[in-house]
Design an enzyme around this catalytic site. Structure first.
Site, PDB file in Angstrom:
ATOM      1  CB  CYS A  16      47.400  31.270  44.400  1.00 21.91           C
ATOM      2  SG  CYS A  16      46.612  32.887  44.359  1.00 21.91           S
ATOM      3  CG  ASP A  22      43.677  31.173  49.878  1.00 19.93           C
ATOM      4  OD1 ASP A  22      43.473  30.723  51.020  1.00 19.93           O
ATOM      5  OD2 ASP A  22      43.571  30.490  48.845  1.00 19.93           O
TER       6      ASP A  22
END
Length: 531
Positions: free
Chosen positions: A266, A188
Protein backbone atom coordinates in the site's frame (compact mmCIF):
# COMPACT_ATOMS: atom_id res chain seq x y z
CA UNK A 1 -10.79 -22.05 -23.32
CA UNK A 2 -7.06 -22.00 -22.83
CA UNK A 3 -6.56 -22.35 -19.09
CA UNK A 4 -2.78 -22.31 -19.03
CA UNK A 5 -2.17 -18.78 -20.23
CA UNK A 6 -3.30 -15.30 -19.43
CA UNK A 7 -6.37 -13.78 -21.03
CA UNK A 8 -5.74 -13.45 -24.77
CA UNK A 9 -8.68 -11.32 -25.90
CA UNK A 10 -6.53 -8.19 -25.90
CA UNK A 11 -3.21 -6.95 -27.28
CA UNK A 12 -0.16 -7.40 -25.10
CA UNK A 13 -0.08 -4.62 -22.49
CA UNK A 14 2.14 -1.73 -23.51
CA UNK A 15 3.05 1.72 -22.36
CA UNK A 16 1.22 4.02 -21.74
CA UNK A 17 -1.18 1.60 -20.11
CA UNK A 18 1.30 0.73 -17.41
CA UNK A 19 0.70 -3.01 -17.34
CA UNK A 20 3.68 -5.20 -16.60
CA UNK A 21 4.79 -7.79 -19.14
CA UNK A 22 5.30 -11.48 -18.59
CA UNK A 23 8.63 -12.34 -17.01
CA UNK A 24 10.98 -14.13 -19.39
CA UNK A 25 14.21 -15.96 -18.62
CA UNK A 26 17.32 -13.91 -19.35
CA UNK A 27 20.92 -14.16 -18.26
CA UNK A 28 21.99 -11.56 -15.71
CA UNK A 29 24.80 -11.14 -13.23
CA UNK A 30 23.79 -12.18 -9.72
CA UNK A 31 25.64 -9.23 -8.23
CA UNK A 32 23.25 -6.82 -9.96
CA UNK A 33 19.96 -8.65 -9.36
CA UNK A 34 17.38 -6.28 -7.86
CA UNK A 35 14.41 -7.38 -5.77
CA UNK A 36 11.46 -9.17 -7.36
CA UNK A 37 9.50 -8.39 -9.54
CA UNK A 38 12.40 -6.78 -11.43
CA UNK A 39 14.46 -9.97 -11.10
CA UNK A 40 14.14 -10.99 -14.75
CA UNK A 41 15.83 -14.40 -14.49
CA UNK A 42 13.81 -15.75 -11.60
CA UNK A 43 10.19 -16.45 -10.76
CA UNK A 44 8.98 -15.24 -7.35
CA UNK A 45 8.69 -17.68 -4.44
CA UNK A 46 5.95 -20.22 -5.04
CA UNK A 47 6.32 -20.05 -8.86
CA UNK A 48 8.22 -21.97 -11.51
CA UNK A 49 8.71 -21.54 -15.26
CA UNK A 50 6.53 -23.63 -17.53
CA UNK A 51 7.61 -24.87 -20.96
CA UNK A 52 6.61 -21.52 -22.46
CA UNK A 53 8.96 -19.62 -20.14
CA UNK A 54 6.10 -18.11 -18.11
CA UNK A 55 6.02 -18.02 -14.32
CA UNK A 56 3.25 -20.36 -13.17
CA UNK A 57 2.10 -20.80 -9.60
CA UNK A 58 3.02 -24.01 -7.84
CA UNK A 59 0.41 -23.23 -5.16
CA UNK A 60 -2.68 -23.82 -7.26
CA UNK A 61 -3.96 -25.72 -10.28
CA UNK A 62 -6.64 -24.39 -12.67
CA UNK A 63 -10.13 -25.62 -11.86
CA UNK A 64 -8.78 -27.85 -9.12
CA UNK A 65 -10.64 -26.73 -6.02
CA UNK A 66 -13.87 -28.63 -5.30
CA UNK A 67 -15.65 -25.50 -4.01
CA UNK A 68 -14.67 -23.19 -6.90
CA UNK A 69 -17.51 -21.88 -9.05
CA UNK A 70 -16.03 -22.48 -12.49
CA UNK A 71 -19.04 -21.19 -14.43
CA UNK A 72 -18.94 -17.90 -12.56
CA UNK A 73 -15.19 -17.76 -13.17
CA UNK A 74 -15.78 -18.12 -16.90
CA UNK A 75 -18.37 -15.31 -16.91
CA UNK A 76 -16.03 -13.01 -15.00
CA UNK A 77 -13.15 -13.84 -17.35
CA UNK A 78 -15.27 -12.90 -20.36
CA UNK A 79 -16.14 -9.61 -18.68
CA UNK A 80 -12.49 -8.92 -17.87
CA UNK A 81 -11.61 -9.59 -21.52
CA UNK A 82 -14.28 -7.18 -22.71
CA UNK A 83 -13.21 -4.34 -20.43
CA UNK A 84 -9.46 -4.71 -20.96
CA UNK A 85 -9.82 -5.05 -24.71
CA UNK A 86 -11.88 -1.85 -24.82
CA UNK A 87 -9.19 0.16 -23.03
CA UNK A 88 -6.25 -1.50 -24.79
CA UNK A 89 -7.74 -0.48 -28.15
CA UNK A 90 -7.49 3.25 -27.39
CA UNK A 91 -3.78 3.85 -28.06
CA UNK A 92 -3.57 1.90 -31.38
CA UNK A 93 -6.69 3.69 -32.60
CA UNK A 94 -5.40 7.14 -31.72
CA UNK A 95 -2.06 6.36 -33.36
CA UNK A 96 -3.87 5.42 -36.55
CA UNK A 97 -5.87 8.65 -36.41
CA UNK A 98 -2.78 10.76 -35.71
CA UNK A 99 -1.13 9.42 -38.86
CA UNK A 100 -3.99 10.86 -40.96
CA UNK A 101 -3.74 14.41 -39.63
CA UNK A 102 -2.73 16.05 -42.92
CA UNK A 103 -5.27 14.19 -45.06
CA UNK A 104 -7.90 16.38 -46.72
CA UNK A 105 -10.83 14.47 -45.19
CA UNK A 106 -9.12 14.00 -41.84
CA UNK A 107 -12.09 14.89 -39.61
CA UNK A 108 -14.48 12.54 -41.42
CA UNK A 109 -12.06 9.63 -41.51
CA UNK A 110 -11.01 10.14 -37.89
CA UNK A 111 -14.61 10.00 -36.69
CA UNK A 112 -15.30 6.91 -38.80
CA UNK A 113 -12.32 5.11 -37.31
CA UNK A 114 -13.26 6.17 -33.76
CA UNK A 115 -16.86 5.03 -34.16
CA UNK A 116 -15.78 1.73 -35.69
CA UNK A 117 -13.01 0.85 -33.23
CA UNK A 118 -13.96 2.72 -30.04
CA UNK A 119 -17.72 3.03 -30.33
CA UNK A 120 -17.99 6.82 -29.91
CA UNK A 121 -17.12 10.13 -31.58
CA UNK A 122 -14.03 12.13 -30.73
CA UNK A 123 -14.06 15.77 -29.67
CA UNK A 124 -14.98 17.70 -32.84
CA UNK A 125 -13.22 20.90 -31.78
CA UNK A 126 -9.89 19.07 -31.35
CA UNK A 127 -10.14 17.50 -34.80
CA UNK A 128 -11.25 20.73 -36.47
CA UNK A 129 -8.07 22.55 -35.37
CA UNK A 130 -5.71 19.85 -36.58
CA UNK A 131 -4.98 21.54 -39.91
CA UNK A 132 -3.53 24.65 -38.29
CA UNK A 133 -2.24 23.47 -34.91
CA UNK A 134 -0.72 20.28 -33.51
CA UNK A 135 -3.34 17.63 -32.86
CA UNK A 136 -4.07 17.65 -29.12
CA UNK A 137 -3.44 13.96 -28.51
CA UNK A 138 -3.39 14.45 -24.74
CA UNK A 139 -6.97 15.63 -24.75
CA UNK A 140 -8.05 12.94 -27.19
CA UNK A 141 -6.40 10.25 -25.07
CA UNK A 142 -7.87 11.46 -21.77
CA UNK A 143 -11.37 11.93 -23.14
CA UNK A 144 -11.23 8.55 -24.91
CA UNK A 145 -10.37 6.78 -21.64
CA UNK A 146 -13.30 8.46 -19.88
CA UNK A 147 -15.70 7.85 -22.77
CA UNK A 148 -14.70 4.20 -22.90
CA UNK A 149 -15.46 3.82 -19.22
CA UNK A 150 -18.82 5.59 -19.48
CA UNK A 151 -19.76 3.47 -22.49
CA UNK A 152 -19.01 0.29 -20.56
CA UNK A 153 -20.84 1.59 -17.50
CA UNK A 154 -23.95 2.41 -19.49
CA UNK A 155 -23.91 -1.00 -21.16
CA UNK A 156 -23.64 -2.55 -17.70
CA UNK A 157 -26.70 -0.58 -16.54
CA UNK A 158 -28.72 -1.86 -19.49
CA UNK A 159 -27.61 -5.50 -19.33
CA UNK A 160 -27.00 -6.42 -15.72
CA UNK A 161 -29.77 -7.53 -13.40
CA UNK A 162 -28.52 -9.15 -10.21
CA UNK A 163 -31.42 -8.02 -8.01
CA UNK A 164 -32.46 -11.60 -7.17
CA UNK A 165 -28.91 -12.55 -6.25
CA UNK A 166 -28.55 -9.39 -4.16
CA UNK A 167 -31.78 -10.11 -2.27
CA UNK A 168 -30.55 -13.62 -1.51
CA UNK A 169 -27.23 -12.32 -0.17
CA UNK A 170 -28.97 -9.66 1.94
CA UNK A 171 -31.16 -12.36 3.47
CA UNK A 172 -28.02 -14.35 4.22
CA UNK A 173 -26.45 -11.33 5.93
CA UNK A 174 -29.59 -10.91 8.06
CA UNK A 175 -29.59 -14.63 8.93
CA UNK A 176 -26.00 -14.14 10.11
CA UNK A 177 -27.20 -11.27 12.32
CA UNK A 178 -26.17 -8.27 10.20
CA UNK A 179 -28.84 -5.95 8.81
CA UNK A 180 -26.32 -3.92 6.81
CA UNK A 181 -22.77 -4.50 5.64
CA UNK A 182 -20.61 -1.41 5.03
CA UNK A 183 -17.23 -1.89 3.32
CA UNK A 184 -14.26 0.47 3.15
CA UNK A 185 -11.34 -0.78 1.09
CA UNK A 186 -8.12 0.92 0.08
CA UNK A 187 -8.46 3.28 -2.90
CA UNK A 188 -5.65 1.38 -4.67
CA UNK A 189 -6.87 0.27 -8.11
CA UNK A 190 -5.82 -3.32 -7.40
CA UNK A 191 -8.77 -3.50 -4.98
CA UNK A 192 -11.25 -2.05 -7.48
CA UNK A 193 -12.80 -5.53 -7.84
CA UNK A 194 -12.93 -6.16 -4.10
CA UNK A 195 -16.71 -6.61 -3.87
CA UNK A 196 -17.66 -8.57 -6.96
CA UNK A 197 -14.42 -10.42 -7.77
CA UNK A 198 -12.45 -10.93 -4.55
CA UNK A 199 -15.45 -11.41 -2.23
CA UNK A 200 -17.88 -12.50 -4.98
CA UNK A 201 -20.75 -10.37 -3.67
CA UNK A 202 -23.27 -8.46 -5.81
CA UNK A 203 -22.81 -4.70 -5.62
CA UNK A 204 -26.46 -4.15 -4.67
CA UNK A 205 -26.03 -6.28 -1.55
CA UNK A 206 -23.35 -3.90 -0.25
CA UNK A 207 -24.82 -0.48 -1.07
CA UNK A 208 -22.41 1.36 1.20
CA UNK A 209 -18.87 0.79 -0.02
CA UNK A 210 -16.25 3.48 -0.21
CA UNK A 211 -12.57 3.53 -1.08
CA UNK A 212 -10.01 5.52 0.91
CA UNK A 213 -6.23 5.67 0.58
CA UNK A 214 -4.82 3.14 3.00
CA UNK A 215 -8.39 2.06 3.96
CA UNK A 216 -8.39 5.05 6.33
CA UNK A 217 -12.11 5.65 6.17
CA UNK A 218 -13.74 8.77 7.60
CA UNK A 219 -15.15 7.79 11.02
CA UNK A 220 -17.56 10.74 11.17
CA UNK A 221 -18.98 9.99 7.71
CA UNK A 222 -19.51 6.38 8.74
CA UNK A 223 -21.30 7.44 11.92
CA UNK A 224 -23.72 9.47 9.78
CA UNK A 225 -24.30 6.44 7.56
CA UNK A 226 -24.96 4.28 10.62
CA UNK A 227 -27.46 6.86 11.89
CA UNK A 228 -29.30 6.84 8.56
CA UNK A 229 -29.55 3.06 8.62
CA UNK A 230 -30.76 2.92 12.22
CA UNK A 231 -33.30 5.72 11.65
CA UNK A 232 -34.78 3.79 8.75
CA UNK A 233 -35.03 0.69 10.92
CA UNK A 234 -36.79 2.73 13.60
CA UNK A 235 -39.19 4.49 11.21
CA UNK A 236 -39.80 1.80 8.58
CA UNK A 237 -38.64 -1.48 10.09
CA UNK A 238 -36.27 -2.01 7.16
CA UNK A 239 -34.27 -4.08 6.58
CA UNK A 240 -35.04 -5.40 10.08
CA UNK A 241 -36.93 -4.04 13.06
CA UNK A 242 -35.01 -2.52 15.97
CA UNK A 243 -35.85 -5.44 18.26
CA UNK A 244 -34.62 -8.12 15.85
CA UNK A 245 -31.19 -8.46 17.46
CA UNK A 246 -29.25 -7.80 14.25
CA UNK A 247 -26.28 -5.45 14.05
CA UNK A 248 -24.50 -3.16 11.62
CA UNK A 249 -21.27 -4.67 10.26
CA UNK A 250 -18.32 -2.51 9.21
CA UNK A 251 -15.57 -4.15 7.13
CA UNK A 252 -12.18 -2.57 6.37
CA UNK A 253 -9.85 -4.05 3.75
CA UNK A 254 -6.11 -3.40 3.56
CA UNK A 255 -3.72 -4.95 1.05
CA UNK A 256 -0.17 -6.19 0.56
CA UNK A 257 1.99 -7.88 -2.06
CA UNK A 258 3.12 -11.41 -1.30
CA UNK A 259 5.92 -11.41 -3.89
CA UNK A 260 7.28 -7.88 -3.37
CA UNK A 261 6.07 -6.66 0.04
CA UNK A 262 8.64 -3.86 0.31
CA UNK A 263 7.70 -2.17 -2.97
CA UNK A 264 4.23 -3.19 -4.19
CA UNK A 265 2.22 -2.92 -0.98
CA UNK A 266 0.00 0.00 0.00
CA UNK A 267 1.52 3.28 -1.16
CA UNK A 268 -0.36 5.23 1.51
CA UNK A 269 1.48 3.22 4.19
CA UNK A 270 4.90 3.16 2.56
CA UNK A 271 4.33 -0.45 1.43
CA UNK A 272 4.31 -1.58 5.07
CA UNK A 273 2.00 -4.54 5.67
CA UNK A 274 2.19 -4.05 9.44
CA UNK A 275 1.27 -0.37 9.27
CA UNK A 276 -1.54 -0.97 6.75
CA UNK A 277 -3.36 -3.54 8.87
CA UNK A 278 -2.72 -1.76 12.18
CA UNK A 279 -4.16 1.55 10.99
CA UNK A 280 -7.16 -0.13 9.37
CA UNK A 281 -7.84 -1.93 12.64
CA UNK A 282 -7.45 1.34 14.56
CA UNK A 283 -10.15 2.93 12.37
CA UNK A 284 -12.51 0.03 13.01
CA UNK A 285 -11.94 0.34 16.74
CA UNK A 286 -12.49 4.11 16.62
CA UNK A 287 -15.78 3.66 14.76
CA UNK A 288 -16.99 0.97 17.15
CA UNK A 289 -16.02 3.02 20.22
CA UNK A 290 -17.72 6.13 18.84
CA UNK A 291 -21.03 4.28 18.42
CA UNK A 292 -20.83 2.75 21.89
CA UNK A 293 -19.90 6.04 23.58
CA UNK A 294 -22.25 8.29 21.64
CA UNK A 295 -25.54 6.39 21.73
CA UNK A 296 -27.57 4.82 24.47
CA UNK A 297 -29.32 1.50 24.95
CA UNK A 298 -26.31 -0.70 24.31
CA UNK A 299 -25.70 0.54 20.79
CA UNK A 300 -22.90 -1.44 19.18
CA UNK A 301 -21.61 -2.50 15.80
CA UNK A 302 -19.70 -5.52 14.55
CA UNK A 303 -16.38 -5.07 12.76
CA UNK A 304 -14.24 -7.25 10.53
CA UNK A 305 -10.71 -6.74 9.14
CA UNK A 306 -9.73 -8.32 5.82
CA UNK A 307 -6.36 -8.31 4.08
CA UNK A 308 -5.83 -8.90 0.35
CA UNK A 309 -2.71 -10.18 -1.37
CA UNK A 310 -2.97 -8.16 -4.59
CA UNK A 311 -0.68 -10.62 -6.39
CA UNK A 312 -3.37 -13.30 -6.42
CA UNK A 313 -6.47 -11.87 -4.64
CA UNK A 314 -6.20 -14.35 -1.76
CA UNK A 315 -7.65 -12.89 1.43
CA UNK A 316 -6.75 -12.97 5.10
CA UNK A 317 -9.67 -12.72 7.51
CA UNK A 318 -8.82 -11.56 11.02
CA UNK A 319 -11.03 -13.61 13.32
CA UNK A 320 -12.89 -11.65 16.03
CA UNK A 321 -13.28 -13.21 19.46
CA UNK A 322 -16.61 -13.65 21.24
CA UNK A 323 -16.58 -9.95 22.19
CA UNK A 324 -15.82 -8.82 18.65
CA UNK A 325 -12.19 -7.89 19.35
CA UNK A 326 -9.58 -8.65 16.68
CA UNK A 327 -5.85 -9.29 16.67
CA UNK A 328 -3.38 -8.64 13.88
CA UNK A 329 -1.91 -12.12 14.34
CA UNK A 330 -5.09 -14.19 14.54
CA UNK A 331 -6.23 -14.57 10.94
CA UNK A 332 -7.11 -17.21 8.37
CA UNK A 333 -4.83 -17.28 5.33
CA UNK A 334 -7.12 -18.35 2.48
CA UNK A 335 -4.26 -19.25 0.14
CA UNK A 336 -2.99 -21.74 2.72
CA UNK A 337 -6.56 -22.99 3.14
CA UNK A 338 -6.87 -23.36 -0.63
CA UNK A 339 -3.75 -25.52 -0.76
CA UNK A 340 -4.91 -27.57 2.21
CA UNK A 341 -8.34 -28.34 0.75
CA UNK A 342 -7.77 -28.44 -3.04
CA UNK A 343 -7.19 -32.20 -3.08
CA UNK A 344 -10.23 -33.00 -0.92
CA UNK A 345 -13.74 -33.94 -1.99
CA UNK A 346 -16.41 -31.26 -1.86
CA UNK A 347 -17.86 -32.63 1.39
CA UNK A 348 -14.41 -32.91 2.99
CA UNK A 349 -13.58 -29.33 1.99
CA UNK A 350 -16.90 -28.11 3.40
CA UNK A 351 -16.19 -29.89 6.66
CA UNK A 352 -12.76 -28.25 6.87
CA UNK A 353 -14.31 -24.82 6.23
CA UNK A 354 -16.90 -25.47 8.96
CA UNK A 355 -14.17 -25.93 11.55
CA UNK A 356 -11.48 -23.47 10.41
CA UNK A 357 -12.75 -20.41 12.32
CA UNK A 358 -12.89 -22.18 15.68
CA UNK A 359 -9.56 -23.92 15.02
CA UNK A 360 -7.90 -20.59 14.27
CA UNK A 361 -9.29 -18.99 17.42
CA UNK A 362 -8.19 -21.96 19.51
CA UNK A 363 -4.70 -21.88 17.99
CA UNK A 364 -4.27 -18.31 19.25
CA UNK A 365 -5.94 -19.10 22.59
CA UNK A 366 -8.88 -16.83 21.86
CA UNK A 367 -12.61 -17.38 22.15
CA UNK A 368 -14.48 -18.11 18.93
CA UNK A 369 -16.79 -15.47 17.41
CA UNK A 370 -20.55 -15.72 17.58
CA UNK A 371 -22.31 -18.17 15.27
CA UNK A 372 -23.42 -15.57 12.71
CA UNK A 373 -19.91 -14.19 12.31
CA UNK A 374 -18.54 -17.71 11.87
CA UNK A 375 -21.09 -18.35 9.10
CA UNK A 376 -20.20 -15.11 7.36
CA UNK A 377 -16.44 -15.70 7.53
CA UNK A 378 -16.88 -19.23 6.17
CA UNK A 379 -18.91 -17.96 3.22
CA UNK A 380 -16.44 -15.20 2.40
CA UNK A 381 -13.63 -17.76 2.45
CA UNK A 382 -15.56 -20.06 0.10
CA UNK A 383 -16.32 -17.18 -2.24
CA UNK A 384 -12.67 -16.18 -2.31
CA UNK A 385 -11.56 -19.74 -3.08
CA UNK A 386 -13.25 -19.26 -6.45
CA UNK A 387 -11.27 -16.06 -7.00
CA UNK A 388 -7.98 -17.78 -6.13
CA UNK A 389 -8.88 -20.46 -8.66
CA UNK A 390 -9.80 -17.72 -11.15
CA UNK A 391 -6.39 -16.06 -10.88
CA UNK A 392 -4.76 -19.47 -11.16
CA UNK A 393 -6.74 -20.40 -14.27
CA UNK A 394 -6.62 -17.12 -16.17
CA UNK A 395 -3.46 -15.46 -14.82
CA UNK A 396 -1.17 -18.41 -14.04
CA UNK A 397 -1.67 -17.86 -10.32
CA UNK A 398 -0.27 -14.33 -10.20
CA UNK A 399 -1.26 -11.14 -11.97
CA UNK A 400 1.26 -9.83 -14.51
CA UNK A 401 0.56 -6.29 -13.28
CA UNK A 402 1.54 -6.80 -9.66
CA UNK A 403 1.86 -3.04 -9.29
CA UNK A 404 -0.29 -0.08 -10.26
CA UNK A 405 -1.78 -0.08 -13.77
CA UNK A 406 -4.90 2.05 -13.38
CA UNK A 407 -6.48 3.85 -16.33
CA UNK A 408 -8.02 6.84 -14.57
CA UNK A 409 -8.85 8.46 -11.24
CA UNK A 410 -12.46 8.18 -10.10
CA UNK A 411 -13.55 10.97 -7.75
CA UNK A 412 -16.79 11.42 -5.82
CA UNK A 413 -19.35 8.79 -4.89
CA UNK A 414 -18.00 6.23 -7.33
CA UNK A 415 -19.73 4.10 -9.94
CA UNK A 416 -21.73 0.99 -9.17
CA UNK A 417 -20.83 -0.33 -12.61
CA UNK A 418 -17.60 -1.68 -14.11
CA UNK A 419 -15.63 -2.84 -11.10
CA UNK A 420 -12.43 -4.54 -12.17
CA UNK A 421 -8.93 -4.87 -10.78
CA UNK A 422 -6.58 -2.01 -11.66
CA UNK A 423 -9.28 -0.19 -13.62
CA UNK A 424 -9.22 3.02 -11.59
CA UNK A 425 -7.81 4.64 -8.50
CA UNK A 426 -10.81 5.75 -6.49
CA UNK A 427 -11.05 8.70 -4.13
CA UNK A 428 -14.32 8.96 -2.21
CA UNK A 429 -14.90 12.63 -1.46
CA UNK A 430 -17.53 15.28 -0.94
CA UNK A 431 -14.97 18.11 -0.96
CA UNK A 432 -11.34 18.10 -2.03
CA UNK A 433 -10.26 19.61 1.30
CA UNK A 434 -11.30 16.52 3.23
CA UNK A 435 -9.75 14.08 0.74
CA UNK A 436 -6.67 15.98 -0.43
CA UNK A 437 -4.34 13.25 0.83
CA UNK A 438 -6.22 10.59 -1.16
CA UNK A 439 -6.04 12.71 -4.31
CA UNK A 440 -2.34 13.35 -3.81
CA UNK A 441 -1.71 9.60 -3.63
CA UNK A 442 -3.61 9.16 -6.89
CA UNK A 443 -1.63 11.90 -8.65
CA UNK A 444 1.57 10.32 -7.33
CA UNK A 445 0.57 6.99 -8.88
CA UNK A 446 -0.32 8.54 -12.24
CA UNK A 447 2.86 10.60 -12.29
CA UNK A 448 4.64 7.30 -12.90
CA UNK A 449 1.95 5.64 -15.00
CA UNK A 450 1.04 8.51 -17.35
CA UNK A 451 2.73 11.86 -16.79
CA UNK A 452 6.23 10.39 -17.05
CA UNK A 453 5.22 9.18 -20.54
CA UNK A 454 3.72 12.52 -21.55
CA UNK A 455 0.15 11.30 -21.11
CA UNK A 456 -2.55 13.14 -19.17
CA UNK A 457 -4.33 11.92 -16.05
CA UNK A 458 -8.00 11.22 -16.84
CA UNK A 459 -10.22 12.18 -13.89
CA UNK A 460 -13.89 11.32 -13.75
CA UNK A 461 -16.04 13.14 -11.19
CA UNK A 462 -19.29 11.39 -10.34
CA UNK A 463 -21.99 12.07 -7.76
CA UNK A 464 -25.29 10.40 -7.04
CA UNK A 465 -28.47 12.19 -6.00
CA UNK A 466 -31.81 11.29 -4.48
CA UNK A 467 -34.43 12.19 -7.09
CA UNK A 468 -37.09 12.29 -4.37
CA UNK A 469 -35.43 15.37 -2.89
CA UNK A 470 -36.17 18.69 -4.62
CA UNK A 471 -33.04 20.28 -6.07
CA UNK A 472 -30.81 17.26 -5.32
CA UNK A 473 -29.81 16.84 -8.94
CA UNK A 474 -28.83 20.49 -9.35
CA UNK A 475 -26.76 20.34 -6.16
CA UNK A 476 -24.97 17.22 -7.43
CA UNK A 477 -24.15 19.04 -10.67
CA UNK A 478 -22.86 22.05 -8.72
CA UNK A 479 -20.69 19.74 -6.62
CA UNK A 480 -19.14 18.27 -9.78
CA UNK A 481 -18.13 21.76 -10.93
CA UNK A 482 -16.90 22.75 -7.47
CA UNK A 483 -14.73 19.65 -7.07
CA UNK A 484 -13.33 20.02 -10.58
CA UNK A 485 -12.37 23.63 -9.87
CA UNK A 486 -10.73 22.63 -6.58
CA UNK A 487 -8.69 19.85 -8.21
CA UNK A 488 -7.63 22.20 -11.01
CA UNK A 489 -6.49 24.78 -8.46
CA UNK A 490 -4.55 22.19 -6.45
CA UNK A 491 -2.51 21.03 -9.45
CA UNK A 492 -2.02 24.19 -11.56
CA UNK A 493 1.15 22.96 -13.26
CA UNK A 494 -0.61 19.86 -14.55
CA UNK A 495 -3.51 21.98 -15.77
CA UNK A 496 -1.21 24.39 -17.59
CA UNK A 497 0.46 21.51 -19.42
CA UNK A 498 -2.82 19.84 -20.35
CA UNK A 499 -2.05 16.85 -18.14
CA UNK A 500 -5.43 16.73 -16.38
CA UNK A 501 -8.50 15.78 -18.41
CA UNK A 502 -11.91 15.77 -16.70
CA UNK A 503 -15.24 14.11 -17.27
CA UNK A 504 -18.24 14.82 -15.01
CA UNK A 505 -21.46 12.92 -14.49
CA UNK A 506 -24.33 12.46 -12.04
CA UNK A 507 -26.72 9.59 -11.46
CA UNK A 508 -29.87 8.92 -9.46
CA UNK A 509 -29.38 6.65 -6.45
CA UNK A 510 -31.84 4.02 -7.66
CA UNK A 511 -30.12 0.91 -9.02
CA UNK A 512 -30.02 0.86 -12.81
CA UNK A 513 -30.31 4.64 -13.20
CA UNK A 514 -28.80 6.16 -16.34
CA UNK A 515 -25.55 8.07 -16.26
CA UNK A 516 -26.06 11.77 -16.97
CA UNK A 517 -23.12 13.78 -18.26
CA UNK A 518 -22.28 17.23 -16.95
CA UNK A 519 -20.83 19.75 -19.39
CA UNK A 520 -18.53 22.66 -18.62
CA UNK A 521 -20.78 25.01 -20.57
CA UNK A 522 -24.21 23.47 -20.21
CA UNK A 523 -25.42 22.41 -16.77
CA UNK A 524 -28.56 20.86 -18.15
CA UNK A 525 -27.91 17.15 -17.72
CA UNK A 526 -29.05 14.62 -20.23
CA UNK A 527 -29.11 10.86 -20.25
CA UNK A 528 -25.72 9.45 -21.18
CA UNK A 529 -24.78 9.75 -24.85
CA UNK A 530 -21.04 9.94 -24.32
CA UNK A 531 -18.90 12.62 -22.69
Amino acid sequence: MDTRHRLKCQPKPRAPIGLATTVRAETVQHSSIPNWPQRVSFCPPGFAEDRYGECVSTKCAPGAHPLADLKQNERLAEYECLVKASFSNIVPTLKQIAALRLEADFETRAQEIARDRLGFDLDESVLANAWIAPLDMKKLYGSSVLKTFCKLAQEDVLQQDSSNEAEEVIRFFIDCGFHEVNVSACADGRLKGFINYILRLPQEAVPRHQFYAGALFDVEVNIKQWKATELRRFREGLPTTTDSGTRYLKIAAYHFSGSDPDHEGCLAHGSSDVKAKQEALDRLRAFSTAIENGFCCGASVATLLIGVDTDNDAIRIHVPDANGHMSLDCYIDNMALYQETAHLTKLEAQWKLNAVVEETARQFQRSAPETGMRRLIKQLLINNLSQIDYVCQYHNGRYADVGHAEWFISVGDGFEEVHLRNLAYFSFMQTLEESAADMDVGINIFTRLNIAKGLPVPVTIHYRYDNRVPGARERAVARCHRVKAAISARYPELMDKGLLVFGMSVQAEQSGSALETVSDNDQKNQAYRGL
